[in-house]
Design a protein around this motif. Structure first.
Motif, PDB file in Angstrom:
ATOM      1  N   MET A   1       0.775  -1.300  -0.112  1.00 50.07           N
ATOM      2  CA  MET A   1       0.039   0.100   0.157  1.00 50.07           C
ATOM      3  C   MET A   1       0.924   1.171  -0.082  1.00 50.07           C
ATOM      4  O   MET A   1       1.782   1.420   0.812  1.00 50.07           O
ATOM      5  N   LEU A   2       0.419   2.331  -0.821  1.00 48.00           N
ATOM      6  CA  LEU A   2       1.274   3.344  -0.925  1.00 48.00           C
ATOM      7  C   LEU A   2       0.435   4.593  -0.153  1.00 48.00           C
ATOM      8  O   LEU A   2      -0.884   4.833  -0.369  1.00 48.00           O
ATOM      9  N   LYS A   3       1.291   5.352   0.598  1.00 49.35           N
ATOM     10  CA  LYS A   3       0.514   6.283   1.682  1.00 49.35           C
ATOM     11  C   LYS A   3       1.132   7.583   1.529  1.00 49.35           C
ATOM     12  O   LYS A   3       2.367   7.585   1.661  1.00 49.35           O
ATOM     13  N   LEU A   4       0.277   8.653   1.608  1.00 44.40           N
ATOM     14  CA  LEU A   4       0.932   9.915   1.726  1.00 44.40           C
ATOM     15  C   LEU A   4       0.723  10.220   3.358  1.00 44.40           C
ATOM     16  O   LEU A   4      -0.941  10.043   3.383  1.00 44.40           O
ATOM     17  N   ASN A   5       1.431  10.651   4.241  1.00 47.14           N
ATOM     18  CA  ASN A   5       0.889  11.029   5.624  1.00 47.14           C
ATOM     19  C   ASN A   5       1.212  12.286   5.762  1.00 47.14           C
ATOM     20  O   ASN A   5       2.302  13.007   5.965  1.00 47.14           O
ATOM     21  N   ASP A   6       0.098  13.111   5.918  1.00 44.25           N
ATOM     22  CA  ASP A   6       0.026  14.620   6.333  1.00 44.25           C
ATOM     23  C   ASP A   6       1.195  15.263   5.300  1.00 44.25           C
ATOM     24  O   ASP A   6       1.756  16.124   6.102  1.00 44.25           O
ATOM     25  N   VAL A   7       0.934  15.321   4.423  1.00 46.33           N
ATOM     26  CA  VAL A   7       2.086  15.960   3.294  1.00 46.33           C
ATOM     27  C   VAL A   7       1.673  17.185   3.013  1.00 46.33           C
ATOM     28  O   VAL A   7       0.600  17.728   2.666  1.00 46.33           O
ATOM     29  N   VAL A   8       2.759  18.230   3.454  1.00 45.72           N
ATOM     30  CA  VAL A   8       2.592  19.685   3.186  1.00 45.72           C
ATOM     31  C   VAL A   8       3.885  20.236   2.216  1.00 45.72           C
ATOM     32  O   VAL A   8       5.109  19.719   2.343  1.00 45.72           O
ATOM     33  N   LEU A   9       3.256  20.785   0.928  1.00 44.37           N
ATOM     34  CA  LEU A   9       4.415  21.393   0.045  1.00 44.37           C
ATOM     35  C   LEU A   9       3.936  22.678  -0.510  1.00 44.37           C
ATOM     36  O   LEU A   9       2.779  22.783  -0.786  1.00 44.37           O
ATOM     37  N   SER A  10       4.871  23.432  -0.358  1.00 46.08           N
ATOM     38  CA  SER A  10       4.459  25.090  -0.894  1.00 46.08           C
ATOM     39  C   SER A  10       5.711  25.495  -1.478  1.00 46.08           C
ATOM     40  O   SER A  10       6.859  24.993  -1.403  1.00 46.08           O
ATOM     41  N   PHE A  11       5.351  26.275  -2.528  1.00 47.25           N
ATOM     42  CA  PHE A  11       6.196  26.857  -3.475  1.00 47.25           C
ATOM     43  C   PHE A  11       6.077  28.367  -2.985  1.00 47.25           C
ATOM     44  O   PHE A  11       4.975  29.119  -3.338  1.00 47.25           O
ATOM     45  N   GLY A  12       6.819  29.040  -2.052  1.00 43.27           N
ATOM     46  CA  GLY A  12       6.834  30.288  -1.811  1.00 43.27           C
ATOM     47  C   GLY A  12       5.481  30.391  -0.842  1.00 43.27           C
ATOM     48  O   GLY A  12       5.210  29.585   0.194  1.00 43.27           O
ATOM     49  N   LYS A  13       4.671  31.423  -1.062  1.00 43.14           N
ATOM     50  CA  LYS A  13       3.559  31.518  -0.249  1.00 43.14           C
ATOM     51  C   LYS A  13       2.335  30.503  -1.000  1.00 43.14           C
ATOM     52  O   LYS A  13       1.323  30.578  -0.144  1.00 43.14           O
ATOM     53  N   LYS A  14       2.635  29.865  -1.950  1.00 43.01           N
ATOM     54  CA  LYS A  14       1.588  29.169  -2.410  1.00 43.01           C
ATOM     55  C   LYS A  14       1.515  27.594  -1.855  1.00 43.01           C
ATOM     56  O   LYS A  14       2.372  26.989  -2.162  1.00 43.01           O
ATOM     57  N   ARG A  15       0.622  27.355  -1.206  1.00 43.38           N
ATOM     58  CA  ARG A  15       0.379  25.907  -0.742  1.00 43.38           C
ATOM     59  C   ARG A  15      -0.185  24.839  -1.576  1.00 43.38           C
ATOM     60  O   ARG A  15      -1.415  24.926  -2.012  1.00 43.38           O
ATOM     61  N   VAL A  16       0.537  24.072  -2.276  1.00 47.64           N
ATOM     62  CA  VAL A  16       0.049  23.296  -3.402  1.00 47.64           C
ATOM     63  C   VAL A  16      -0.490  21.962  -2.621  1.00 47.64           C
ATOM     64  O   VAL A  16      -1.482  21.377  -3.204  1.00 47.64           O
ATOM     65  N   LEU A  17      -0.002  21.518  -1.660  1.00 49.37           N
ATOM     66  CA  LEU A  17      -0.358  20.157  -0.906  1.00 49.37           C
ATOM     67  C   LEU A  17      -0.505  20.639   0.483  1.00 49.37           C
ATOM     68  O   LEU A  17       0.436  20.923   1.076  1.00 49.37           O
ATOM     69  N   ASP A  18      -1.799  20.362   0.915  1.00 48.88           N
ATOM     70  CA  ASP A  18      -1.882  21.056   2.278  1.00 48.88           C
ATOM     71  C   ASP A  18      -2.510  19.824   3.220  1.00 48.88           C
ATOM     72  O   ASP A  18      -3.673  19.487   3.557  1.00 48.88           O
ATOM     73  N   HIS A  19      -1.232  19.169   4.200  1.00 47.95           N
ATOM     74  CA  HIS A  19      -1.657  18.270   4.949  1.00 47.95           C
ATOM     75  C   HIS A  19      -2.562  17.054   4.147  1.00 47.95           C
ATOM     76  O   HIS A  19      -3.564  16.757   4.753  1.00 47.95           O
ATOM     77  N   LEU A  20      -2.080  16.611   3.303  1.00 46.02           N
ATOM     78  CA  LEU A  20      -2.597  15.826   2.317  1.00 46.02           C
ATOM     79  C   LEU A  20      -2.613  14.178   2.988  1.00 46.02           C
ATOM     80  O   LEU A  20      -1.434  13.727   3.112  1.00 46.02           O
ATOM     81  N   ASN A  21      -3.419  13.552   3.323  1.00 48.95           N
ATOM     82  CA  ASN A  21      -3.637  12.164   3.651  1.00 48.95           C
ATOM     83  C   ASN A  21      -4.103  11.158   2.552  1.00 48.95           C
ATOM     84  O   ASN A  21      -5.371  11.447   2.296  1.00 48.95           O
TER      85      ASN A  21
END
Length: 289
Positions: A1-21
């Motif tokens: 199983m592939l999991k994304l656990n609470d992933v956050v990724l931002s470019f500068g002030k732009k949050r592209v992935l916001d606590h993604l599970n």
């Protein structure tokens, strides 16, 4: 199983992935749908570790991108669709397939079988610099098939393909699912995606705004023309106006009395309507237009 656990990724002030599970299971085809610039490719690059999130982690079968050894083990299990610019013009298509099979130590799928499966025999031994865009696109997909990894990431694999080749690759994707592959695919061909995907994730504002389970029984929606007469009949009933000048109404949010009265009025005024499960295209229009 592939999991994304609470992933956050931002470019500068732009949050592209916001606590993604998210959790993805083997034997699933997962579609990613969103307008350009809203996170589809970013999500795939995080899974592949081309981008490192500021928070959270990616996990596959207990492996995480914690050190070089684990990273190498993960990259033996995950293969991403290459860009056409990554191809070597002086090499043949067969050379590329053998390269990917060797890099991922694939002993199961023979290159000749892949060439036959994807109907590439009439050009695969020519140099790639002679290929059309469609031929290159099919080669890039064949390279992922040659890698034969448990997880396959396909970003716009159908781009530049004619309907015949779209159908061919769709059939191969279904075969790969039967082999228990986990396939994550981003595509703008929504009707095609709906024909083979198990789940379709609509992305927006760093989140999954809809996890559409294709094979589940869907709620029925009422479709009706968008004009002032119809809007007057609906009154306070909520609707979504689509770009094709139709109104979409969730019938499950109406009481039997509201639905019956509305349909009676429409019938008397000879206004045509229809009931159908909402399509991926309808949802795209609903979320992004």
């Amino acid at each position: 199983m592939l999991k994304l656990n609470d992933v956050v990724l931002s470019f500068g002030k732009k949050r592209v992935l916001d606590h993604l599970n998210l959790e993805f299971k083997q034997g699933e085809i997962i579609g990613l749908v969103a307008p350009n610039g809203t996170g589809k490719s970013t999500l795939m690059n995080v899974i592949l570790h081309n981008l490192t999130p500021q928070e959270g982690e990616v996990e596959y079968d207990g492996l995480k991108y914690q050190n070089q050894k684990m990273t190498m083990q993960l990259h033996q299990r995950i293969c991403a669709f290459p860009e056409q610019s990554d191809l070597f013009g002086f090499m043949t298509g067969r050379d590329h397939l053998c390269l990917y099979a060797d890099l991922w130590r694939n002993q199961q799928k023979k290159v000749d079988d892949i060439i036959k499966l994807l109907q590439m025999g009439n050009y695969v031994d020519q140099k790639v610099q002679t290929y059309s865009l469609g031929m290159k696109q099919r080669l890039c997909f064949a390279m992922v098939v040659a890698a034969d990894t448990p997880v396959m990431l396909l970003d716009e694999v159908m781009n530049g393909l004619d309907p015949q080749n779209v159908e061919l690759i769709s059939k191969v994707l279904e075969q790969l699912r039967q082999e228990n592959k986990l396939i994550i695919i981003a595509s703008h061909l929504l009707n095609n995606l709906q024909s083979y995907a198990d789940r379709i994730l609509f992305l927006g504002h760093g989140h999954v705004i809809e996890d559409y389970r294709v094979k589940e029984k869907r709620d029925l929606y009422l479709k009706i023309r968008a004009d002032q007469e119809v809007k007057d009949i609906l009154g306070k009933i909520a609707y979504q106006e689509l770009p094709d000048k139709m109104l979409l109404i969730d019938s499950n949010k109406l009481t039997k009395e509201e639905l019956g009265e509305m349909l009676s009025t429409l019938t008397k005024k000879q206004i045509p309507y229809s009931f159908a499960s909402v399509s991926v295209e309808d949802l795209f229009d609903k979320f992004y237009n």
